[in-house]
Scaffold this motif. Structure first.
Motif, PDB file in Angstrom:
ATOM      1  N   ILE A 306       0.869  -1.183   0.000  1.00  0.00           N
ATOM      2  CA  ILE A 306       0.000   0.000   0.000  1.00  0.00           C
ATOM      3  C   ILE A 306       0.901   1.227   0.000  1.00  0.00           C
ATOM      4  O   ILE A 306       1.657   1.457   0.940  1.00  0.00           O
ATOM      5  CB  ILE A 306      -0.932  -0.006   1.225  1.00  0.00           C
ATOM      6  N   ASP A 307       0.814   2.034  -1.057  1.00  0.00           N
ATOM      7  CA  ASP A 307       1.742   3.146  -1.219  1.00  0.00           C
ATOM      8  C   ASP A 307       1.392   4.345  -0.347  1.00  0.00           C
ATOM      9  O   ASP A 307       2.290   5.057   0.104  1.00  0.00           O
ATOM     10  CB  ASP A 307       1.775   3.584  -2.688  1.00  0.00           C
ATOM     11  N   ILE A 308       0.103   4.586  -0.141  1.00  0.00           N
ATOM     12  CA  ILE A 308      -0.315   5.792   0.565  1.00  0.00           C
ATOM     13  C   ILE A 308      -1.473   5.466   1.504  1.00  0.00           C
ATOM     14  O   ILE A 308      -2.400   4.760   1.117  1.00  0.00           O
ATOM     15  CB  ILE A 308      -0.792   6.892  -0.413  1.00  0.00           C
ATOM     16  N   ILE A 309      -1.411   5.986   2.714  1.00  0.00           N
ATOM     17  CA  ILE A 309      -2.567   6.016   3.607  1.00  0.00           C
ATOM     18  C   ILE A 309      -3.121   7.438   3.527  1.00  0.00           C
ATOM     19  O   ILE A 309      -2.439   8.402   3.868  1.00  0.00           O
ATOM     20  CB  ILE A 309      -2.174   5.646   5.039  1.00  0.00           C
ATOM     21  N   ALA A 310      -4.351   7.563   3.044  1.00  0.00           N
ATOM     22  CA  ALA A 310      -4.880   8.852   2.604  1.00  0.00           C
ATOM     23  C   ALA A 310      -6.104   9.241   3.425  1.00  0.00           C
ATOM     24  O   ALA A 310      -7.123   8.549   3.392  1.00  0.00           O
ATOM     25  CB  ALA A 310      -5.240   8.782   1.121  1.00  0.00           C
ATOM     26  N   PRO A 311      -6.040  10.354   4.145  1.00  0.00           N
ATOM     27  CA  PRO A 311      -7.159  10.748   5.015  1.00  0.00           C
ATOM     28  C   PRO A 311      -8.305  11.400   4.248  1.00  0.00           C
ATOM     29  O   PRO A 311      -8.090  12.263   3.388  1.00  0.00           O
ATOM     30  CB  PRO A 311      -6.521  11.758   5.965  1.00  0.00           C
ATOM     31  N   ASP A 312      -9.521  10.995   4.559  1.00  0.00           N
ATOM     32  CA  ASP A 312     -10.719  11.700   4.107  1.00  0.00           C
ATOM     33  C   ASP A 312     -10.991  12.789   5.137  1.00  0.00           C
ATOM     34  O   ASP A 312     -11.373  12.497   6.273  1.00  0.00           O
ATOM     35  CB  ASP A 312     -11.912  10.754   4.005  1.00  0.00           C
ATOM     36  N   ILE A 313     -10.800  14.051   4.758  1.00  0.00           N
ATOM     37  CA  ILE A 313     -10.797  15.127   5.751  1.00  0.00           C
ATOM     38  C   ILE A 313     -12.098  15.911   5.673  1.00  0.00           C
ATOM     39  O   ILE A 313     -12.285  16.753   4.788  1.00  0.00           O
ATOM     40  CB  ILE A 313      -9.595  16.063   5.565  1.00  0.00           C
ATOM     41  N   TYR A 314     -12.979  15.633   6.623  1.00  0.00           N
ATOM     42  CA  TYR A 314     -14.207  16.403   6.811  1.00  0.00           C
ATOM     43  C   TYR A 314     -14.177  17.180   8.134  1.00  0.00           C
ATOM     44  O   TYR A 314     -15.075  17.975   8.396  1.00  0.00           O
ATOM     45  CB  TYR A 314     -15.426  15.487   6.776  1.00  0.00           C
ATOM     46  N   LEU A 315     -13.162  16.937   8.942  1.00  0.00           N
ATOM     47  CA  LEU A 315     -13.040  17.625  10.219  1.00  0.00           C
ATOM     48  C   LEU A 315     -12.665  19.092  10.011  1.00  0.00           C
ATOM     49  O   LEU A 315     -12.080  19.458   8.987  1.00  0.00           O
ATOM     50  CB  LEU A 315     -11.962  16.954  11.076  1.00  0.00           C
ATOM     51  N   ASN A 316     -12.969  19.918  11.003  1.00  0.00           N
ATOM     52  CA  ASN A 316     -12.551  21.315  10.946  1.00  0.00           C
ATOM     53  C   ASN A 316     -11.036  21.460  11.071  1.00  0.00           C
ATOM     54  O   ASN A 316     -10.465  22.437  10.597  1.00  0.00           O
ATOM     55  CB  ASN A 316     -13.228  22.119  12.055  1.00  0.00           C
ATOM     56  N   GLU A 317     -10.409  20.477  11.684  1.00  0.00           N
ATOM     57  CA  GLU A 317      -8.957  20.559  11.939  1.00  0.00           C
ATOM     58  C   GLU A 317      -8.177  20.088  10.716  1.00  0.00           C
ATOM     59  O   GLU A 317      -7.378  19.145  10.784  1.00  0.00           O
ATOM     60  CB  GLU A 317      -8.597  19.722  13.171  1.00  0.00           C
ATOM     61  N   PHE A 318      -8.389  20.765   9.605  1.00  0.00           N
ATOM     62  CA  PHE A 318      -7.779  20.339   8.340  1.00  0.00           C
ATOM     63  C   PHE A 318      -6.253  20.333   8.416  1.00  0.00           C
ATOM     64  O   PHE A 318      -5.603  19.352   8.050  1.00  0.00           O
ATOM     65  CB  PHE A 318      -8.238  21.264   7.203  1.00  0.00           C
ATOM     66  N   ALA A 319      -5.672  21.426   8.909  1.00  0.00           N
ATOM     67  CA  ALA A 319      -4.219  21.521   8.947  1.00  0.00           C
ATOM     68  C   ALA A 319      -3.605  20.455   9.842  1.00  0.00           C
ATOM     69  O   ALA A 319      -2.571  19.865   9.504  1.00  0.00           O
ATOM     70  CB  ALA A 319      -3.801  22.914   9.421  1.00  0.00           C
ATOM     71  N   GLN A 320      -4.249  20.171  10.964  1.00  0.00           N
ATOM     72  CA  GLN A 320      -3.711  19.164  11.890  1.00  0.00           C
ATOM     73  C   GLN A 320      -3.727  17.782  11.267  1.00  0.00           C
ATOM     74  O   GLN A 320      -2.795  16.992  11.454  1.00  0.00           O
ATOM     75  CB  GLN A 320      -4.501  19.177  13.198  1.00  0.00           C
ATOM     76  N   VAL A 321      -4.787  17.449  10.539  1.00  0.00           N
ATOM     77  CA  VAL A 321      -4.848  16.133   9.899  1.00  0.00           C
ATOM     78  C   VAL A 321      -3.775  16.021   8.810  1.00  0.00           C
ATOM     79  O   VAL A 321      -3.111  14.982   8.680  1.00  0.00           O
ATOM     80  CB  VAL A 321      -6.245  15.872   9.305  1.00  0.00           C
ATOM     81  N   CYS A 322      -3.589  17.079   8.033  1.00  0.00           N
ATOM     82  CA  CYS A 322      -2.526  17.069   7.026  1.00  0.00           C
ATOM     83  C   CYS A 322      -1.178  16.784   7.673  1.00  0.00           C
ATOM     84  O   CYS A 322      -0.362  16.006   7.140  1.00  0.00           O
ATOM     85  CB  CYS A 322      -2.477  18.392   6.280  1.00  0.00           C
ATOM     86  N   GLU A 323      -0.942  17.404   8.818  1.00  0.00           N
ATOM     87  CA  GLU A 323       0.332  17.225   9.519  1.00  0.00           C
ATOM     88  C   GLU A 323       0.531  15.776   9.940  1.00  0.00           C
ATOM     89  O   GLU A 323       1.641  15.226   9.847  1.00  0.00           O
ATOM     90  CB  GLU A 323       0.361  18.133  10.755  1.00  0.00           C
ATOM     91  N   ILE A 324      -0.529  15.119  10.379  1.00  0.00           N
ATOM     92  CA  ILE A 324      -0.432  13.731  10.828  1.00  0.00           C
ATOM     93  C   ILE A 324      -0.090  12.790   9.681  1.00  0.00           C
ATOM     94  O   ILE A 324       0.739  11.875   9.823  1.00  0.00           O
ATOM     95  CB  ILE A 324      -1.750  13.299  11.499  1.00  0.00           C
ATOM     96  N   TYR A 325      -0.704  12.990   8.523  1.00  0.00           N
ATOM     97  CA  TYR A 325      -0.553  12.029   7.426  1.00  0.00           C
ATOM     98  C   TYR A 325       0.555  12.391   6.437  1.00  0.00           C
ATOM     99  O   TYR A 325       0.866  11.595   5.545  1.00  0.00           O
ATOM    100  CB  TYR A 325      -1.891  11.854   6.699  1.00  0.00           C
ATOM    101  N   ASP A 326       1.150  13.571   6.574  1.00  0.00           N
ATOM    102  CA  ASP A 326       2.327  13.927   5.791  1.00  0.00           C
ATOM    103  C   ASP A 326       3.548  13.462   6.566  1.00  0.00           C
ATOM    104  O   ASP A 326       3.989  14.111   7.511  1.00  0.00           O
ATOM    105  CB  ASP A 326       2.353  15.447   5.564  1.00  0.00           C
TER     106      ASP A 326
END
Length: 530
Positions: A306-326
């Protein structure tokens, strides 16, 4: 730069601290729209209601489901008419495709499996909760389920290779959709209980030991790092044992499905994530065992194909989720996200700050028109032409157009630390450093007002020269050299066409400032210190 799969096919390249998606031998950012779940089950519906909407929004990619039940209605009998039609439709509209394999699981449940799988509960056993209730979820512990899913997915990938390996319309594949168990933390059937009583696999323990310094806080809290490979799940992981057990077995199942597909056609493959909504949410209230914030590392251990684990981001904390999965071992790709007023700001931030490979609002065909396709039936053939000129859609469309033409420029700076994203939200700092200057950001509208929030990106071409793109903010510059002031040499409006700069006005006099309006635009700024 490390070439992960350098054979002329769509692939991921590691570039400095980031990744790039390579399509037709050029860096590519997937500026996509995901269609509603049922839209792609009818070519007629796609032709009437969907393709032109994707074009209107300046998407370069369509994210589209392929349902197992529709390609293998009888076991061993495959019909790829629908798949071929979807590929031809994308080509006609000059779009790339990311297919979603709605196979064994979609949003936890097994609703897209063929009828012959649904009816045979002995061969394809269902997950059992702790109170003995059978859930509408095929167990990931079933070898028969694994073999059937893997065979169907391999046949799909073989067909795509046969008709598309030259033109390369299909560029990535999502394997399953938002997997995990809703209603229970793990399968409590007798077969699963037996597995849960066994020792934790040595390969998982070894992975955790090898990556101990980089594990997330959840695993560091719950993993007994002094344990041995002779310990059970509860002994080693305590109260998190059931979630980690499910994550391990789910990742192993999907990894083998992905491997079977890659053996036929080696495209980049990813899994998407139904995120845990808040810290106190109990397992079973979200799809437990899916690659959520808690167990990314378990999935990295169990899913090497599996090359990428990709978040479906509907939460208000968009930047925080990006930080976790980058992560160094995981590029950011957003296969689903909101389509409200924040979406045009978020796409700039994801690309500028986290070098995202792609961005995908869900339900793109009904954005701004207020119509749910499954309740309204077929929409008028040209309904997209009469949409209002205001709203989320036009802003996203213009943002996508700008970013598409800037892609050759933007991707040059992936992994270089010479680019930053800008996002108007409560977590974003009001000042950032880049090149030789500190930027003070001023947002034109209040956050949470009726106006869309601001978003953008800044590229440091040199310590004194910048490309600034986005909407809804202004920038003031402060020199990083003590005792010196920042002044402009020039401020130029313009735009990009396929990576080439087309100059517009040279700003001076009353317009001698870096200010981006409510519609996306690009400025080139040159400074000096004195």
């Amino acid at each position: 730069m490390t070439h992960i799969n350098n054979n002329g096919m769509p692939r991921l390249d590691k570039c400095g601290d980031a990744y790039r998606l390579i399509v037709n031998e050029r860096p590519f950012i997937s500026l996509a729209g995901e269609v509603h779940n049922s839209s792609s089950s009818s070519l007629e519906y796609m032709n009437k209601n969907v393709w032109e909407r994707l074009v209107y929004f300046n998407c370069n990619t369509a994210v589209i489901p392929v349902s197992w039940e529709l390609i293998e209605p009888l076991e061993g009998t495959f019909d790829f008419t629908l798949v071929q039609g979807l590929i031809e439709g994308a080509r006609k509209h000059n779009l790339k495709l990311v297919f979603i394999w709605f196979g064994m699981w979609k949003n936890s449940h097994s609703t897209y499996v063929p009828a012959w799988v649904k009816r045979d509960t002995l061969r394809f056993p269902r997950v059992q909760s702790a109170n003995g209730k059978k859930l509408p979820i095929v167990s990931c512990h079933s070898e028969e389920a694994l073999q059937a899913d893997s065979k169907a997915f391999a046949e799909l990938m073989r067909f795509i290779r046969q008709i598309d390996s030259t033109e390369q319309t299909v560029i990535m594949i999502q394997v399953e959709n938002e997997v995990g168990f809703l209603g229970t933390a793990r399968d409590c059937s007798p077969q699963a209980d037996k597995l849960f009583e066994e020792n934790v696999p040595a390969e998982l323990i070894q992975y955790l030991k090898d990556h101990a310094e980089h594990l997330n806080a959840f695993l560091k809290k719950h993993w007994d790092s002094e344990g041995t490979d002779l310990l059970g799940w509860t002994q080693l992981f305590g109260s998190a044992a059931e979630e980690i057990f499910t994550a391990w077995h789910m990742s192993r199942f999907i990894d083998q499905v992905a491997a079977a597909g890659k053996a036929e056609y080696h495209l980049p493959m990813f899994v998407n994530v139904w995120l845990k909504q808040y810290e106190e949410q109990d397992p079973g209230q979200y799809p437990t065992g899916g690659p959520n914030q808690n167990v990314i590392d378990i999935w990295k251990a169990g899913g090497p194909h599996i090359d990428i684990i990709a978040p479906d981001i509907y939460l208000n904390e968009f930047a925080q989720v990006c930080e976790i999965y980058d992560r160094p071992d995981n590029p950011l790709f957003i296969p689903e996200t909101r389509r409200d007023s924040v979406t045009a700001a978020n796409v700039f931030y994801a690309i500028g700050e986290h070098q995202a490979l792609g961005y995908t609002p869900f339900g793109i065909e009904t954005m701004d028109n207020g119509v749910d396709p499954w309740s309204a039936g077929f929409l008028p053939p040209n309904h997209f032409m009469v949409m209002e000129s205001t709203g989320v859609g036009p802003l996203l469309s213009k943002s996508y157009e700008l970013l598409h033409h800037m892609t050759p420029v933007i991707t040059q700076y992936y992994g270089t630390r010479q680019m930053r994203g800008i996002l108007q939200d409560t977590a974003y700092p009001s000042a950032v450093r880049l090149g030789g200057y500190r930027f003070q950001l001023r947002f034109k509208n209040r956050l949470n007002s009726e106006s869309a929030p601001a978003g953008g990106l800044i590229i440091a071409v040199s310590d004194h020269d910048y490309i600034i793109a986005g909407h809804g903010f202004s920038v003031e510059f402060t020199s990083m050299e003590p005792g010196k002031s920042a002044e402009f040499i020039s401020i130029d409006e313009g735009w990009y066409e396929d990576g080439n700069w087309v100059p517009g006005r040279r700003l001076n006099g009353d317009e001698y400032r870096v200010s981006l309006g409510s519609e996306p635009q690009v400025l080139k700024v040159s400074l000096y210190c004195h």
